[in-house]
Design an enzyme around this catalytic site. Structure first.
Site, PDB file in Angstrom:
ATOM      1  N   SER A 124      44.890 -11.503  -8.377  1.00  0.00           N
ATOM      2  CA  SER A 124      44.254 -11.336  -9.689  1.00  0.00           C
ATOM      3  C   SER A 124      44.575  -9.976 -10.285  1.00  0.00           C
ATOM      4  O   SER A 124      44.773  -8.994  -9.546  1.00  0.00           O
ATOM      5  CB  SER A 124      42.741 -11.462  -9.538  1.00  0.00           C
ATOM      6  OG  SER A 124      42.104 -11.123 -10.757  1.00  0.00           O
ATOM      7  N   LYS A 152      28.522 -13.904  -9.339  1.00  0.00           N
ATOM      8  CA  LYS A 152      28.271 -13.605 -10.760  1.00  0.00           C
ATOM      9  C   LYS A 152      27.617 -12.225 -10.870  1.00  0.00           C
ATOM     10  O   LYS A 152      26.922 -11.789  -9.940  1.00  0.00           O
ATOM     11  CB  LYS A 152      27.306 -14.643 -11.367  1.00  0.00           C
ATOM     12  CG  LYS A 152      27.823 -16.067 -11.291  1.00  0.00           C
ATOM     13  CD  LYS A 152      28.994 -16.293 -12.207  1.00  0.00           C
ATOM     14  CE  LYS A 152      29.562 -17.682 -12.027  1.00  0.00           C
ATOM     15  NZ  LYS A 152      30.962 -17.773 -12.438  1.00  0.00           N
ATOM     16  N   ALA A 208      33.576  -6.174  -4.842  1.00  0.00           N
ATOM     17  CA  ALA A 208      33.914  -6.928  -3.629  1.00  0.00           C
ATOM     18  C   ALA A 208      35.061  -7.889  -3.929  1.00  0.00           C
ATOM     19  O   ALA A 208      36.016  -8.006  -3.155  1.00  0.00           O
ATOM     20  CB  ALA A 208      32.685  -7.691  -3.153  1.00  0.00           C
ATOM     21  N   TYR A 209      34.971  -8.580  -5.067  1.00  0.00           N
ATOM     22  CA  TYR A 209      36.015  -9.533  -5.451  1.00  0.00           C
ATOM     23  C   TYR A 209      37.351  -8.789  -5.626  1.00  0.00           C
ATOM     24  O   TYR A 209      38.392  -9.224  -5.123  1.00  0.00           O
ATOM     25  CB  TYR A 209      35.611 -10.244  -6.748  1.00  0.00           C
ATOM     26  CG  TYR A 209      36.674 -11.166  -7.279  1.00  0.00           C
ATOM     27  CD1 TYR A 209      36.877 -12.423  -6.717  1.00  0.00           C
ATOM     28  CD2 TYR A 209      37.497 -10.788  -8.347  1.00  0.00           C
ATOM     29  CE1 TYR A 209      37.868 -13.281  -7.204  1.00  0.00           C
ATOM     30  CE2 TYR A 209      38.483 -11.628  -8.834  1.00  0.00           C
ATOM     31  CZ  TYR A 209      38.662 -12.878  -8.259  1.00  0.00           C
ATOM     32  OH  TYR A 209      39.643 -13.715  -8.732  1.00  0.00           O
ATOM     33  N   GLY A 210      37.299  -7.656  -6.342  1.00  0.00           N
ATOM     34  CA  GLY A 210      38.522  -6.879  -6.573  1.00  0.00           C
ATOM     35  C   GLY A 210      39.152  -6.450  -5.256  1.00  0.00           C
ATOM     36  O   GLY A 210      40.370  -6.568  -5.068  1.00  0.00           O
ATOM     37  N   ILE A 263      38.126 -22.837   4.162  1.00  0.00           N
ATOM     38  CA  ILE A 263      38.964 -21.737   4.662  1.00  0.00           C
ATOM     39  C   ILE A 263      38.163 -20.718   5.468  1.00  0.00           C
ATOM     40  O   ILE A 263      38.746 -19.835   6.080  1.00  0.00           O
ATOM     41  CB  ILE A 263      39.773 -21.046   3.525  1.00  0.00           C
ATOM     42  CG1 ILE A 263      38.865 -20.257   2.570  1.00  0.00           C
ATOM     43  CG2 ILE A 263      40.632 -22.054   2.771  1.00  0.00           C
ATOM     44  CD1 ILE A 263      39.627 -19.271   1.685  1.00  0.00           C
TER      45      ILE A 263
HETATM   46  N1  LIG Z   1      39.454 -17.954 -13.352  1.00  0.00           N
HETATM   47  C1  LIG Z   1      40.119 -16.817 -13.540  1.00  0.00           C
HETATM   48  O1  LIG Z   1      40.104 -16.244 -14.658  1.00  0.00           O
HETATM   49  C2  LIG Z   1      40.930 -16.211 -12.427  1.00  0.00           C
HETATM   50  C3  LIG Z   1      41.623 -15.005 -12.696  1.00  0.00           C
HETATM   51  C4  LIG Z   1      42.395 -14.439 -11.691  1.00  0.00           C
HETATM   52  C5  LIG Z   1      42.494 -15.062 -10.461  1.00  0.00           C
HETATM   53  N2  LIG Z   1      41.792 -16.216 -10.212  1.00  0.00           N
HETATM   54  C6  LIG Z   1      41.938 -16.836  -8.893  1.00  0.00           C
HETATM   55  O2  LIG Z   1      42.355 -18.183  -9.042  1.00  0.00           O
HETATM   56  C7  LIG Z   1      41.840 -18.971  -7.951  1.00  0.00           C
HETATM   57  C8  LIG Z   1      41.077 -20.173  -8.485  1.00  0.00           C
HETATM   58  O3  LIG Z   1      39.996 -19.705  -9.269  1.00  0.00           O
HETATM   59  P1  LIG Z   1      39.144 -20.632 -10.238  1.00  0.00           P
HETATM   60  O4  LIG Z   1      38.894 -19.843 -11.450  1.00  0.00           O
HETATM   61  O5  LIG Z   1      39.757 -21.969 -10.327  1.00  0.00           O
HETATM   62  O6  LIG Z   1      37.766 -20.698  -9.409  1.00  0.00           O
HETATM   63  P2  LIG Z   1      36.668 -21.884  -9.282  1.00  0.00           P
HETATM   64  O7  LIG Z   1      36.670 -22.719 -10.492  1.00  0.00           O
HETATM   65  O8  LIG Z   1      35.428 -21.190  -8.862  1.00  0.00           O
HETATM   66  O9  LIG Z   1      37.247 -22.750  -8.068  1.00  0.00           O
HETATM   67  C9  LIG Z   1      37.327 -22.190  -6.784  1.00  0.00           C
HETATM   68  C10 LIG Z   1      37.699 -23.269  -5.807  1.00  0.00           C
HETATM   69  O10 LIG Z   1      37.730 -22.678  -4.493  1.00  0.00           O
HETATM   70  C11 LIG Z   1      36.908 -23.465  -3.654  1.00  0.00           C
HETATM   71  N3  LIG Z   1      36.377 -22.712  -2.516  1.00  0.00           N
HETATM   72  C12 LIG Z   1      35.506 -21.684  -2.509  1.00  0.00           C
HETATM   73  N4  LIG Z   1      35.247 -21.307  -1.241  1.00  0.00           N
HETATM   74  C13 LIG Z   1      35.970 -22.124  -0.434  1.00  0.00           C
HETATM   75  C14 LIG Z   1      36.126 -22.240   0.955  1.00  0.00           C
HETATM   76  N5  LIG Z   1      35.444 -21.472   1.817  1.00  0.00           N
HETATM   77  N6  LIG Z   1      36.975 -23.182   1.442  1.00  0.00           N
HETATM   78  C15 LIG Z   1      37.653 -23.989   0.602  1.00  0.00           C
HETATM   79  N7  LIG Z   1      37.522 -23.948  -0.734  1.00  0.00           N
HETATM   80  C16 LIG Z   1      36.695 -23.017  -1.240  1.00  0.00           C
HETATM   81  C17 LIG Z   1      35.826 -24.018  -4.549  1.00  0.00           C
HETATM   82  O11 LIG Z   1      35.183 -25.126  -3.938  1.00  0.00           O
HETATM   83  P3  LIG Z   1      33.637 -25.538  -4.280  1.00  0.00           P
HETATM   84  O12 LIG Z   1      33.702 -26.416  -5.490  1.00  0.00           O
HETATM   85  O13 LIG Z   1      33.227 -26.239  -3.037  1.00  0.00           O
HETATM   86  O14 LIG Z   1      32.888 -24.264  -4.538  1.00  0.00           O
HETATM   87  C18 LIG Z   1      36.669 -24.401  -5.751  1.00  0.00           C
HETATM   88  O15 LIG Z   1      37.331 -25.610  -5.523  1.00  0.00           O
HETATM   89  C19 LIG Z   1      40.986 -18.025  -7.125  1.00  0.00           C
HETATM   90  O16 LIG Z   1      41.760 -17.512  -6.061  1.00  0.00           O
HETATM   91  C20 LIG Z   1      40.644 -16.918  -8.106  1.00  0.00           C
HETATM   92  O17 LIG Z   1      40.336 -15.718  -7.464  1.00  0.00           O
HETATM   93  C21 LIG Z   1      41.012 -16.799 -11.181  1.00  0.00           C
END
Ligand SMILES: NC(=O)c1ccc[n+]([C@@H]2O[C@H](COP(=O)([O-])OP(=O)(O)OC[C@H]3O[C@@H](n4cnc5c(N)ncnc54)[C@H](OP(=O)(O)O)[C@@H]3O)[C@@H](O)[C@H]2O)c1
Length: 275
Positions: A138, A94, A191-193, A62
């Site tokens: 989030s 992190k 930054a994330y927020g 993306i």
């Molecule tokens: N986990 C939580 O508690 C939580 C809470 C609130 C919201 N969210 C949101 O939920 C969504 C998924 O989070 P998650 O916890 O599943 O995170 P994750 O396990 O870190 O997975 C993130 C995914 O996004 C991909 N990604 C990162 N940069 C990218 C790019 N430039 N182009 C395409 N893909 C990319 C990663 O690919 P790679 O494997 O190549 O890195 C991975 O497949 C995110 O939007 C996150 O902000 C998560």
């Protein structure tokens, strides 16, 4: 009849992978698992095939306009568009990461906000009538808004905010982060927020812009998956990825002419007030 198509960004692991799993079970059409890394993406497809599911694969980074353009062309030429887009891909540094806050702000906004916006710019024009767009935001975004100076948070919450104004606000945040003055001028120290504030506000802007769109019944919504056990949360989340995928999949599968969803944010399948 034309095939129905769903695309999930960043779905080689975590919540995105679980959203693909859920859609493969319930969506009446082809589901595209996308990943920036082709090898990781194809491995994820194989893993779902072992479960008897049959997602398709397309590369998508993306943050890379050429990659976005390739997917856009592919979907347009092969299917004439798409029906469901789940903007899930995101990054989060992190706590102990050595990168400066300036770098974290620039890279995080570029991926989570600008990357999502660029995917939308390319794919929203291809969404078919009754299409559903789900942006992963989030609870951290809401917390960031609550920690922002009032006059700034009012700008993000304004119902008349434009896409250009939103982009400028996030640019202002990045410039201030680089100068080390972001907290002085009222932004929170995350930054994330901030990237998720951007995604929440963007969803409202996009929904409003859709009011003048001749295509019937397209819904665009934000959601929070909850605190989920993934790499992003360092496996501290209490929900499984499948549980985290429930609300995004529910929104992606909303039946025709569902009311009360346009431009809103949801958590646990319920309205989540962030403004
Ligand atoms: N986990 C939580 O508690 C939580 C809470 C609130 C919201 N969210 C949101 O939920 C969504 C998924 O989070 P998650 O916890 O599943 O995170 P994750 O396990 O870190 O997975 C993130 C995914 O996004 C991909 N990604 C990162 N940069 C990218 C790019 N430039 N182009 C395409 N893909 C990319 C990663 O690919 P790679 O494997 O190549 O890195 C991975 O497949 C995110 O939007 C996150 O902000 C998560």
């Amino acid at each position: 009849m034309a095939s129905r198509i769903a695309v999930v960004t960043g779905s080689n692991k975590g919540i995105g992978f679980a959203i693909v799993r859920a859609l493969c079970k319930e969506f009446d059409g082809y589901v595209y698992l996308t990943a920036r890394d082709e090898e990781r993406g194809k491995k994820a497809v194989e893993d779902l095939e072992k479960e008897g599911l049959h997602p398709k694969f397309h590369q998508l980074d993306i943050t890379n306009q050429k990659s976005i353009d390739n997917l856009q062309k592919y979907l347009k030429d092969k299917y004439g568009g798409l029906d469901v887009l789940v903007n899930n891909a995101a990054i989060a540094y992190k706590k102990k990461d050595a990168a400066s806050f300036a770098e974290q702000a620039e890279v995080t906004i570029a991926c989570n906000f600008t990357g999502t916006l660029d995917v939308c710019k390319a794919l929203l024009p291809l969404i078919k009538p009754h299409g559903r767009v789900v942006n992963l935001a989030s609870f951290v975004g809401k917390r960031s808004l609550d920690g922002m100076r009032d006059d700034l948070s009012s700008k993000f919450k304004s119902p008349s905010l434009t896409e250009a104004e939103l982009v400028s606000l996030l640019e202002e945040f990045v410039v201030a982060a680089k100068a080390g003055t972001h907290t002085e001028i009222g932004y929170p120290n995350t930054a994330y927020g901030m990237s998720k504030v951007g995604v929440m506000a963007l969803t409202g802007v996009q929904a409003r812009d859709l009011k003048n769109d001749p295509r019937e019944d397209i819904l665009i919504m934000a959601c929070c998956p909850g605190h989920v056990d993934t790499d992003m949360s360092s496996h501290q989340g209490t929900k499984t990825p499948d549980e985290g995928a429930e609300t995004p999949a529910y929104l992606a599968l909303l039946p025709p002419n569902s009311n009360g969803f346009q431009g809103e944010m949801f958590q646990d399948k319920k309205l989540y007030q962030w403004r």
